[in-house]
Design an enzyme around this catalytic site. Structure first.
Site, PDB file in Angstrom:
ATOM      1  N   LYS A  13       0.830  -1.218   0.000  1.00 34.22           N
ATOM      2  CA  LYS A  13       0.000   0.000   0.000  1.00 34.22           C
ATOM      3  C   LYS A  13       0.863   1.267   0.000  1.00 34.22           C
ATOM      4  O   LYS A  13       0.608   2.190  -0.759  1.00 34.22           O
ATOM      5  CB  LYS A  13      -0.926   0.034   1.226  1.00 34.22           C
ATOM      6  CG  LYS A  13      -1.928  -1.096   1.289  1.00 34.22           C
ATOM      7  CD  LYS A  13      -2.948  -0.886   2.387  1.00 34.22           C
ATOM      8  CE  LYS A  13      -2.363  -0.859   3.780  1.00 34.22           C
ATOM      9  NZ  LYS A  13      -1.740  -2.139   4.217  1.00 34.22           N
ATOM     10  N   ARG A  88      -9.580   1.413   8.894  1.00 31.44           N
ATOM     11  CA  ARG A  88      -9.163   0.056   9.239  1.00 31.44           C
ATOM     12  C   ARG A  88     -10.258  -0.701   9.981  1.00 31.44           C
ATOM     13  O   ARG A  88     -10.064  -1.866  10.322  1.00 31.44           O
ATOM     14  CB  ARG A  88      -7.942   0.124  10.147  1.00 31.44           C
ATOM     15  CG  ARG A  88      -6.635  -0.162   9.423  1.00 31.44           C
ATOM     16  CD  ARG A  88      -5.556  -0.097  10.477  1.00 31.44           C
ATOM     17  NE  ARG A  88      -4.351  -0.789  10.144  1.00 31.44           N
ATOM     18  CZ  ARG A  88      -3.296  -0.216   9.571  1.00 31.44           C
ATOM     19  NH1 ARG A  88      -3.346   1.021   9.194  1.00 31.44           N
ATOM     20  NH2 ARG A  88      -2.198  -0.910   9.381  1.00 31.44           N
ATOM     21  N   ARG A 127      11.060  -5.497   4.408  1.00 34.12           N
ATOM     22  CA  ARG A 127      10.654  -4.111   4.228  1.00 34.12           C
ATOM     23  C   ARG A 127      11.535  -3.128   5.004  1.00 34.12           C
ATOM     24  O   ARG A 127      11.823  -3.341   6.170  1.00 34.12           O
ATOM     25  CB  ARG A 127       9.212  -3.990   4.713  1.00 34.12           C
ATOM     26  CG  ARG A 127       8.633  -2.626   4.593  1.00 34.12           C
ATOM     27  CD  ARG A 127       7.170  -2.708   4.466  1.00 34.12           C
ATOM     28  NE  ARG A 127       6.520  -2.889   5.753  1.00 34.12           N
ATOM     29  CZ  ARG A 127       5.198  -2.894   5.872  1.00 34.12           C
ATOM     30  NH1 ARG A 127       4.431  -2.776   4.812  1.00 34.12           N
ATOM     31  NH2 ARG A 127       4.649  -3.050   7.049  1.00 34.12           N
ATOM     32  N   ARG A 160      10.997  -1.204  10.515  1.00 35.31           N
ATOM     33  CA  ARG A 160      10.018  -0.836  11.542  1.00 35.31           C
ATOM     34  C   ARG A 160       9.991  -1.890  12.640  1.00 35.31           C
ATOM     35  O   ARG A 160      10.043  -3.083  12.349  1.00 35.31           O
ATOM     36  CB  ARG A 160       8.621  -0.760  10.910  1.00 35.31           C
ATOM     37  CG  ARG A 160       8.358   0.535  10.222  1.00 35.31           C
ATOM     38  CD  ARG A 160       7.127   0.469   9.381  1.00 35.31           C
ATOM     39  NE  ARG A 160       5.963  -0.107  10.047  1.00 35.31           N
ATOM     40  CZ  ARG A 160       4.755  -0.160   9.504  1.00 35.31           C
ATOM     41  NH1 ARG A 160       4.563   0.337   8.296  1.00 35.31           N
ATOM     42  NH2 ARG A 160       3.745  -0.692  10.140  1.00 35.31           N
ATOM     43  N   ARG A 171      -0.532  -8.379  13.629  1.00 37.20           N
ATOM     44  CA  ARG A 171      -1.163  -7.367  12.763  1.00 37.20           C
ATOM     45  C   ARG A 171      -2.014  -8.030  11.692  1.00 37.20           C
ATOM     46  O   ARG A 171      -3.072  -7.522  11.330  1.00 37.20           O
ATOM     47  CB  ARG A 171      -0.083  -6.471  12.130  1.00 37.20           C
ATOM     48  CG  ARG A 171       0.477  -5.470  13.136  1.00 37.20           C
ATOM     49  CD  ARG A 171       1.793  -4.884  12.701  1.00 37.20           C
ATOM     50  NE  ARG A 171       1.711  -4.225  11.427  1.00 37.20           N
ATOM     51  CZ  ARG A 171       2.722  -4.150  10.561  1.00 37.20           C
ATOM     52  NH1 ARG A 171       3.875  -4.696  10.842  1.00 37.20           N
ATOM     53  NH2 ARG A 171       2.567  -3.523   9.436  1.00 37.20           N
TER      54      ARG A 171
HETATM   55  P1  AMP Z   1       0.677   1.026   9.081  1.00 43.19           P
HETATM   56  O1  AMP Z   1       1.888   1.866   8.907  1.00 43.19           O
HETATM   57  O2  AMP Z   1      -0.486   1.481   8.261  1.00 43.19           O
HETATM   58  O3  AMP Z   1       0.958  -0.448   8.939  1.00 43.19           O
HETATM   59  O4  AMP Z   1       0.215   1.236  10.610  1.00 43.19           O
HETATM   60  C1  AMP Z   1       1.052   0.873  11.698  1.00 43.19           C
HETATM   61  C2  AMP Z   1       0.241   0.784  12.968  1.00 43.19           C
HETATM   62  O5  AMP Z   1      -0.360   2.054  13.243  1.00 43.19           O
HETATM   63  C3  AMP Z   1      -0.932  -0.186  12.927  1.00 43.19           C
HETATM   64  O6  AMP Z   1      -0.523  -1.519  13.203  1.00 43.19           O
HETATM   65  C4  AMP Z   1      -1.829   0.392  14.019  1.00 43.19           C
HETATM   66  O7  AMP Z   1      -1.342   0.069  15.294  1.00 43.19           O
HETATM   67  C5  AMP Z   1      -1.666   1.882  13.812  1.00 43.19           C
HETATM   68  N1  AMP Z   1      -2.664   2.429  12.856  1.00 43.19           N
HETATM   69  C6  AMP Z   1      -2.411   2.986  11.644  1.00 43.19           C
HETATM   70  N2  AMP Z   1      -3.558   3.369  11.048  1.00 43.19           N
HETATM   71  C7  AMP Z   1      -4.561   3.036  11.903  1.00 43.19           C
HETATM   72  C8  AMP Z   1      -5.973   3.148  11.858  1.00 43.19           C
HETATM   73  N3  AMP Z   1      -6.607   3.671  10.795  1.00 43.19           N
HETATM   74  N4  AMP Z   1      -6.674   2.690  12.920  1.00 43.19           N
HETATM   75  C9  AMP Z   1      -6.071   2.170  13.995  1.00 43.19           C
HETATM   76  N5  AMP Z   1      -4.751   2.013  14.102  1.00 43.19           N
HETATM   77  C10 AMP Z   1      -3.978   2.446  13.070  1.00 43.19           C
END
Ligand code: AMP
Length: 231
Positions: A13, A88, A127, A160, A171
């Site tokens: 993404k 999400r 990644r 990360r 996740r």
């Molecule tokens: P990402 O970088 O999109 O994989 O997000 C990393 C982490 O941020 C996720 O595993 C969640 O803990 C938190 N996070 C990001 N976006 C959201 C969202 N829309 N709702 C809830 N938690 C989020």
């Protein structure tokens, strides 16, 4: 133009949103990046989000909805945005519809990157991201030109902490339980386009541009020159 990018962690993404943002001249609104920045700056939002992110769980809906609402009100989001990592949950998806309605806008397309779960765990392990500009790389599918360095800003690439295999596994479980229903939600609304996310980066981008169709690039009727305006 408002585009939502959906797909499990590791589907690509971030990479696809960056490419689309450059093509369509729209801001890339990545909630994960906003949260990581807040954590790095130790703001109240960052302190709240950190324990959730460390466990691979979702940050509460109300916090995420107000974060996105604020971001949407910034001037660069006037022509639209590409949403990455939001919504999400179905609750967030409903709140987004309401928020856009209040702003006199709507979602133009939801691009769903479909990819088998077995593939994503390996992708997550390869990644790397740039902490300076947020660019993402994958050692197998989209490596940086120089090992360990960002192509864009020469920053030192890092992995990360939530990409560790145990957290990544959690996740994915959270994705299945809470985010997969969002795919159904948008499919029922008729705005979802499925894209084969297992293809090469360029092929995925081509499919996305095709899915966005001519509405992505429209001639500007007010311009006397042959310029293009993004909506
Ligand atoms: P990402 O970088 O999109 O994989 O997000 C990393 C982490 O941020 C996720 O595993 C969640 O803990 C938190 N996070 C990001 N976006 C959201 C969202 N829309 N709702 C809830 N938690 C989020």
């Amino acid at each position: 133009m408002v585009i939502v990018m959906l797909g499990p962690p590791g589907a690509g993404k971030g990479t696809q949103c960056q490419l689309l943002a450059e093509r369509l001249l729209l801001p890339h609104l990545a909630t994960g990046n906003l949260l990581r920045e807040a954590i790095a700056r130790k703001t109240p939002l960052g302190n709240l989000a950190k324990p959730y992110i460390d466990r691979g769980e979702l940050v509460p809906d109300e916090t995420m909805v107000s974060l996105v609402r604020e971001r949407f009100l910034e001037p660069d989001a006037k022509p639209g945005a590409i949403l990455d990592g939001f919504p999400r949950t179905v609750e967030q998806a409903r709140a987004l519809n309401q928020m856009l309605f209040e702003l006199g806008r709507k979602i133009d397309r939801v691009l769903y990157l479909r990819i088998p779960v077995e593939v994503v765990l390996d992708r997550i392990a390869g990644r790397y991201t740039c902490p300076c500009c947020g660019a993402t790389y994958n050692l197998t599918s989209s490596p940086p030109r120089m090992a360990g360095r960002c192509d864009r800003c020469n920053g030192v690439l890092v992995q990360r902490s939530d990409d560790r295999r145990d957290v990544a596994q959690r996740r994915l479980e959270v994705y299945e339980a809470q985010t997969a229903p969002v795919v159904t939600f948008y499919r029922e609304q008729g705005v979802l386009v499925e894209i084969d996310g297992a293809q090469a980066v360029e092929r995925v981008l081509e499919d996305e541009l095709e899915a966005l169709g001519s509405s992505a690039l429209m001639p500007d009727p007010e311009s006397t020159e042959a310029t293009w305006q993004h909506r």
